[in-house]
Scaffold this active site. Structure first.
Site, mmCIF file in Angstrom:
data_model
loop_
_atom_site.group_PDB
_atom_site.id
_atom_site.type_symbol
_atom_site.label_atom_id
_atom_site.label_comp_id
_atom_site.label_asym_id
_atom_site.label_seq_id
_atom_site.Cartn_x
_atom_site.Cartn_y
_atom_site.Cartn_z
ATOM 1 N N LEU A 96 0.822 -1.218 0.000
ATOM 2 C CA LEU A 96 0.000 0.000 0.000
ATOM 3 C C LEU A 96 0.854 1.266 0.000
ATOM 4 O O LEU A 96 1.915 1.321 0.619
ATOM 5 C CB LEU A 96 -0.920 -0.032 1.223
ATOM 6 C CG LEU A 96 -1.795 -1.292 1.320
ATOM 7 C CD1 LEU A 96 -2.604 -1.287 2.621
ATOM 8 C CD2 LEU A 96 -2.732 -1.424 0.115
ATOM 9 N N HIS A 155 -3.373 4.339 -2.347
ATOM 10 C CA HIS A 155 -4.363 3.569 -1.576
ATOM 11 C C HIS A 155 -4.905 4.413 -0.423
ATOM 12 O O HIS A 155 -6.087 4.358 -0.101
ATOM 13 C CB HIS A 155 -3.727 2.296 -1.018
ATOM 14 C CG HIS A 155 -3.229 1.356 -2.080
ATOM 15 N ND1 HIS A 155 -1.889 1.144 -2.318
ATOM 16 C CD2 HIS A 155 -3.895 0.596 -2.987
ATOM 17 C CE1 HIS A 155 -1.751 0.271 -3.304
ATOM 18 N NE2 HIS A 155 -2.943 -0.069 -3.740
ATOM 19 N N GLN A 214 -4.921 -12.768 -12.297
ATOM 20 C CA GLN A 214 -4.790 -11.593 -13.159
ATOM 21 C C GLN A 214 -3.352 -11.361 -13.630
ATOM 22 O O GLN A 214 -3.079 -10.364 -14.285
ATOM 23 C CB GLN A 214 -5.378 -10.359 -12.478
ATOM 24 C CG GLN A 214 -4.605 -9.847 -11.282
ATOM 25 C CD GLN A 214 -5.328 -8.712 -10.599
ATOM 26 O OE1 GLN A 214 -6.260 -8.925 -9.848
ATOM 27 N NE2 GLN A 214 -4.900 -7.479 -10.862
ATOM 28 N N GLU A 252 -8.209 5.858 -10.612
ATOM 29 C CA GLU A 252 -8.240 6.142 -12.056
ATOM 30 C C GLU A 252 -6.970 5.698 -12.758
ATOM 31 O O GLU A 252 -6.913 5.686 -13.981
ATOM 32 C CB GLU A 252 -8.450 7.649 -12.294
ATOM 33 C CG GLU A 252 -9.851 8.092 -11.947
ATOM 34 C CD GLU A 252 -10.112 9.541 -12.307
ATOM 35 O OE1 GLU A 252 -9.167 10.252 -12.730
ATOM 36 O OE2 GLU A 252 -11.273 9.972 -12.149
ATOM 37 N N LYS A 253 -5.931 5.353 -11.996
ATOM 38 C CA LYS A 253 -4.687 4.945 -12.659
ATOM 39 C C LYS A 253 -4.927 3.727 -13.545
ATOM 40 O O LYS A 253 -4.419 3.656 -14.652
ATOM 41 C CB LYS A 253 -3.601 4.655 -11.643
ATOM 42 C CG LYS A 253 -2.320 4.288 -12.329
ATOM 43 C CD LYS A 253 -1.216 4.043 -11.367
ATOM 44 C CE LYS A 253 -0.199 3.157 -12.009
ATOM 45 N NZ LYS A 253 -0.601 1.757 -11.984
ATOM 46 N N SER A 312 2.577 3.708 -7.814
ATOM 47 C CA SER A 312 2.292 2.317 -8.129
ATOM 48 C C SER A 312 3.208 1.451 -7.288
ATOM 49 O O SER A 312 4.371 1.821 -7.064
ATOM 50 C CB SER A 312 2.577 2.063 -9.620
ATOM 51 O OG SER A 312 2.719 0.676 -9.863
HETATM 52 O O1 PAF Z 1 -6.204 -2.696 -9.076
HETATM 53 C C1 PAF Z 1 -5.890 -3.634 -8.306
HETATM 54 O O2 PAF Z 1 -5.191 -3.444 -7.307
HETATM 55 C C2 PAF Z 1 -6.395 -5.036 -8.615
HETATM 56 O O3 PAF Z 1 -6.512 -5.236 -9.978
HETATM 57 C C3 PAF Z 1 -7.728 -5.364 -7.900
HETATM 58 C C4 PAF Z 1 -8.841 -4.450 -8.336
HETATM 59 C C5 PAF Z 1 -7.524 -5.264 -6.393
HETATM 60 C C6 PAF Z 1 -8.139 -6.795 -8.217
HETATM 61 O O4 PAF Z 1 -7.198 -7.722 -7.778
#
Ligand code: PAF
Length: 289
Positions: free
Chosen positions: A39, A43, A67, A155-156, A192
Site C-alpha cells: 500500500l 491507496h 490476473q 483512475e490509474k 504504483s
Molecule cells: O487494481 C488492483 O489493485 C487489482 O486489480 C484489484 C482491483 C484489487 C483486483 O485484484
C-alpha cells in the site's frame, strides 16, 4: 500525531462476513477498497475517500494469481503485510480482509467471470490476455464475500475501472462504484507498487511518462488526434523507455480507438517498459480552457 484505530484482520470469508453483517444490522454503510497490497499514498487516498462516504471501511489485500499472465511478476510482487497493516491502522480502516490463496480459490474452483467485447480485448486486454478475466473474477468474489454498499477504485487503472463498471451494470450488482483520481509524486509519476522495482536512473525515465502523455493529450485536445497519437511512441522511446506496448487515444468509456463518435470523451492511455518493469498511465483529453 497519528491516531490508530483497532483494525481487525479477517482471513476467512466467514470472519469478514460476521463483521460486515453486524455493521449492516446497525444500518452502517460499508465501503470496500480492493487492493493487491504493498500500500502507498494512492491507496491512502482511496481509504480517505471511503471514510468520507461510509461508516465502515474494509480493505482487501490479495495478490490475485488469476490476473497475472505467465512471465509476469506474480512471484516478485511485494507483500509487506506488517507495513500494510500499519498504514491501515493509521488510516482508520476497520477491517483488513486478507484471505490466503486456498480461501479465495479452494481446490476445484472452476469459475471465470468474463466481461466481453472490445473493452477487454483492446489495450491492456490485448497485451495481457486473460488479465481482465482474472480481475473480473476476483472482484466479483470480493463483492459477494463482503457485500459492500460501495467500492472504490483508482483512475490509474482506467481500463480496469471501465471493466468493473460494466460488470456491475451487466450483473446489476447492488453496490456503487466510486473513483478517485490518480495520486502522483512531485514530478507527476503515478504512484504504483511497481515503482519499487525501479533503480534511481529508471525512476528518472519513468517520471517522463506523465509529461509525454500530457503533451499528447494537449495536442489531441487542440484537434490533432491522429498526429498526437502518431508521434507518441517515439516520444516515449526518446524519453528512455525500452519498449512501448501501446499509446492510444480512445473513447474514455468503451476504449474504442479514436476517431470516435462526436461528443464522446477521449482518454490517452499508455503502457511502456523500462527494463523488466511495465508502467501504465492515462490522462483525459480536455478541451483547452
Ligand atoms: O487494481 C488492483 O489493485 C487489482 O486489480 C484489484 C482491483 C484489487 C483486483 O485484484
Amino acid at each position: 500525531m497519528i491516531s490508530k484505530v483497532a483494525t481487525g484482520v479477517a482471513r476467512t470469508v466467514g470472519a469478514a462476513r460476521a463483521r460486515v453483517t453486524e455493521w449492516r444490522s446497525e444500518r452502517q454503510r460499508v465501503a470496500l477498497v480492493p487492493t493487491l497490497g504493498a500500500l502507498h499514498d494512492g491507496h491512502r487516498a482511496l481509504i480517505e475517500h471511503a471514510r468520507r462516504q461510509a461508516d465502515r471501511v474494509v480493505v482487501s489485500v490479495f495478490v490475485n494469481p488469476k490476473q497475472f499472465g505467465p512471465g509476469e511478476d506474480f512471484g516478485a510482487y511485494p507483500r509487506p503485510e506488517s507495513e500494510d497493516l500499519d498504514l491501515l491502522r493509521a488510516s482508520g480502516v476497520d477491517l483488513l480482509f486478507a484471505p490466503p490463496l486456498e480461501v479465495m480459490y479452494p481446490d476445484g474452483f472452476a469459475t471465470t467471470v468474463s466481461v466481453g467485447g472490445p473493452l477487454t480485448t483492446t489495450l491492456e486486454g490485448a497485451h495481457r490476455p486473460g488479465h481482465f478475466d482474472g480481475v473480473a473474477t476476483v472482484v466479483s468474489k470480493l463483492f459477494i464475500q463482503i457485500a459492500p454498499d460501495l467500492a472504490l477504485f483508482g483512475e490509474k487503472d482506467w481500463q480496469q475501472l471501465q471493466v468493473i463498471k460494466q460488470l456491475v451494470r451487466d450483473l446489476e450488482l447492488p453496490l456503487e462504484i466510486l473513483t478517485v483520481p490518480t495520486v502522483r509524486d512531485g514530478e507527476g509519476l503515478a504512484l504504483s507498487s511497481r515503482n519499487a522495482y525501479l533503480t534511481p536512473e529508471q525512476l528518472a525515465i519513468a517520471r517522463k511518462l506523465n509529461r509525454v502523455l500530457q503533451d499528447v493529450a494537449s495536442k489531441a485536445a487542440k484537434g490533432d488526434v491522429l498526429g498526437a497519437r502518431g508521434n507518441a511512441s517515439s516520444q516515449l522511446r526518446e524519453a528512455g523507455f525500452d519498449s512501448v506496448d501501446y499509446v492510444e487515444i480512445a473513447d474514455a468509456e468503451t476504449m474504442q480507438p479514436a476517431p470516435v463518435a462526436e461528443g464522446r470523451a477521449l482518454r490517452v492511455l499508455a503502457a511502456a517498459r523500462i527494463g523488466g518493469t511495465r508502467l501504465i498511465d492515462n490522462f483525459p483529453v480536455e478541451p483547452p480552457t
